[in-house]
Design an enzyme around this catalytic site. Structure first.
Site, PDB file in Angstrom:
ATOM      1  N   CYS A  55      34.744  -5.361 -44.914  1.00  0.00           N
ATOM      2  CA  CYS A  55      33.525  -5.962 -44.371  1.00  0.00           C
ATOM      3  C   CYS A  55      33.024  -5.136 -43.187  1.00  0.00           C
ATOM      4  O   CYS A  55      33.725  -5.011 -42.170  1.00  0.00           O
ATOM      5  CB  CYS A  55      33.808  -7.399 -43.922  1.00  0.00           C
ATOM      6  N   PRO A  56      31.830  -4.559 -43.264  1.00  0.00           N
ATOM      7  CA  PRO A  56      31.316  -3.758 -42.143  1.00  0.00           C
ATOM      8  C   PRO A  56      30.976  -4.599 -40.922  1.00  0.00           C
ATOM      9  O   PRO A  56      30.963  -4.089 -39.800  1.00  0.00           O
ATOM     10  CB  PRO A  56      30.058  -3.098 -42.729  1.00  0.00           C
TER      11      PRO A  56
END
Length: 400
Positions: free
Chosen positions: A160-161
């Site tokens: 997840c960025p």
């Protein structure tokens, strides 16, 4: 860098730049959270709401939700991803044999030999034991190689960025709580600011430029809530099905049974406990309570085999009944032994005398004469009376 000695061949300045760029989404979310705190606490509660009781209630509940939200987000970001331990690494000699194997069957035998002491049930499409060429390890069940982190991650869901981290075994509970509290935070802000938002459109809200903070606060809260409700609902579904995002798109392949999306489904409550733990008091706090170690994953087949074995065992009620009748069974056993001993003593008075008399003319037949020596009447009566007395005592000891 991979799990072990493997390192990517990149220059140091390039690595530093890439690491810095990865924090931009996190800094953006942090800035939005900080601005929302200012807009809600200062512009809405302190400057816009005149009722002291209403202002106090709003601030108390806001800070409780805000604290849980930020705490969950912090733990999701800074909890290290679960890495594969060194005992899962393939020796260099075996690795060379795998790469230079003449055919797939030879590769299969080498990998099976390397993984014979490891709890793995997942396989590749070709039926081989899963291994990572970059990290040079046998992959545990549900583990995958993350190209962003550069390592194999236990029970990897996705990278997840927005948290600059892999959502995996170690922080999956924190990620679910982060989504849940973020959604609750947005809904609370939107609902409590709705009245002042309406006043703004009617021109009844004073406060100069501060009014626009309340306007944007309402819009941002609603916008994030709409995006979060679907994401949070989807991950709740995945938790109840004991399935990761990667497994939802590509079903894991098992050594026995082949591809099966529900291969790790142990039942909704057991699946929930696997992530949130078995202590209900800590379920909704962002503290680590997940069950297991991320290396060995219980499959649905293993659970069914365990329950089928349990059904064949004695139930508690049957065990209690057996214990209650145990004295009677022991008494019966004692009686049978005594009767057998008495019978042997009675038969011991038989004094067989074998007198084989060969008769060649009659075809070699053997005639056996047995003479019975009678026991004295007194001893026979005494033995019989002893048995009767013991049998009478046994009847009185039997449970009703």
């Amino acid at each position: 860098m991979g799990n072990y000695d493997y390192q990517r061949k990149k220059s140091a300045p390039c690595n530093t730049c890439m690491k810095a760029l990865k924090w931009i989404p996190v800094l953006f979310i942090g800035a939005v959270i900080a601005w929302s705190y200012y807009a809600y606490v200062v512009q809405l509660c302190i400057f816009s709401i005149e009722n002291v009781f209403e202002k106090t209630i709003f601030l108390i509940f806001y800070h409780v939700i805000f604290f849980l939200f930020v705490w969950s987000y912090w733990n999701t970001i800074f909890t290290p991803a679960g890495k594969v331990p060194s005992n899962w690494r393939i020796p260099e000699t075996e690795l060379e044999r795998i790469f230079h194997a003449e055919n797939q069957e030879q590769q299969r035998r080498i990998l099976e030999s390397c993984a014979k002491s490891l709890p793995v049930s997942n396989r590749t499409l070709s039926g081989l034991v899963r291994f990572c060429e970059k990290c040079r390890i046998i992959k545990p069940d549900r583990a995958h190689h993350c190209s962003v982190c550069g390592a194999c991650v236990l029970k990897m869901d996705h990278h997840c960025p927005w948290v600059n981290n892999c959502v995996n075994f170690t922080n999956y509970k924190f990620f679910i709580l982060f989504l849940g509290y973020a959604l609750l935070y947005c809904l609370y802000v939107a609902l409590t600011s709705l009245e002042n938002f309406i006043k703004f459109w009617r021109g009844e809200l004073n406060g100069g430029m501060g009014r626009f903070h309340i306007l944007f606060l309402f819009f941002v809260a609603v916008m994030f809530a709409i995006s979060l409700v679907s994401l949070f609902g989807y991950h709740v579904y995945l938790v109840l099905m004991n399935r990761t995002t990667l497994e939802a798109f590509r079903a894991p392949i098992f050594r026995i049974g082949g591809p099966d999306k529900n291969g790790f489904n142990l039942g909704k409550y057991a699946n929930f406990q696997e992530v949130f733990g078995d202590n209900w008091k800590l379920w909704f706090l962002p503290v680590y309570t997940s069950l297991g170690d991320g290396l060995q994953c219980t499959t649905r087949t293993q659970q069914q085999n365990y329950h089928s074995m349990g059904d064949t065992q004695t139930s508690p009620s049957q065990q209690q009944l057996s214990d209650a009748l145990m004295p009677h069974s022991r008494t019966q056993t004692t009686t049978n032994d005594e009767l057998s001993t008495t019978t042997k003593s009675n038969t011991s008075v038989l004094d067989p005398e074998f007198s084989p008399r060969s008769n060649n003319s009659s075809g070699g037949s053997v005639v056996i004469d047995m003479r019975i020596t009678e026991e004295s009447p007194e001893s026979t009566d005494t033995s019989t009376n002893q048995i009767k007395n013991k049998m009478t005592g046994i009847e009185t000891q039997r449970p009703i």
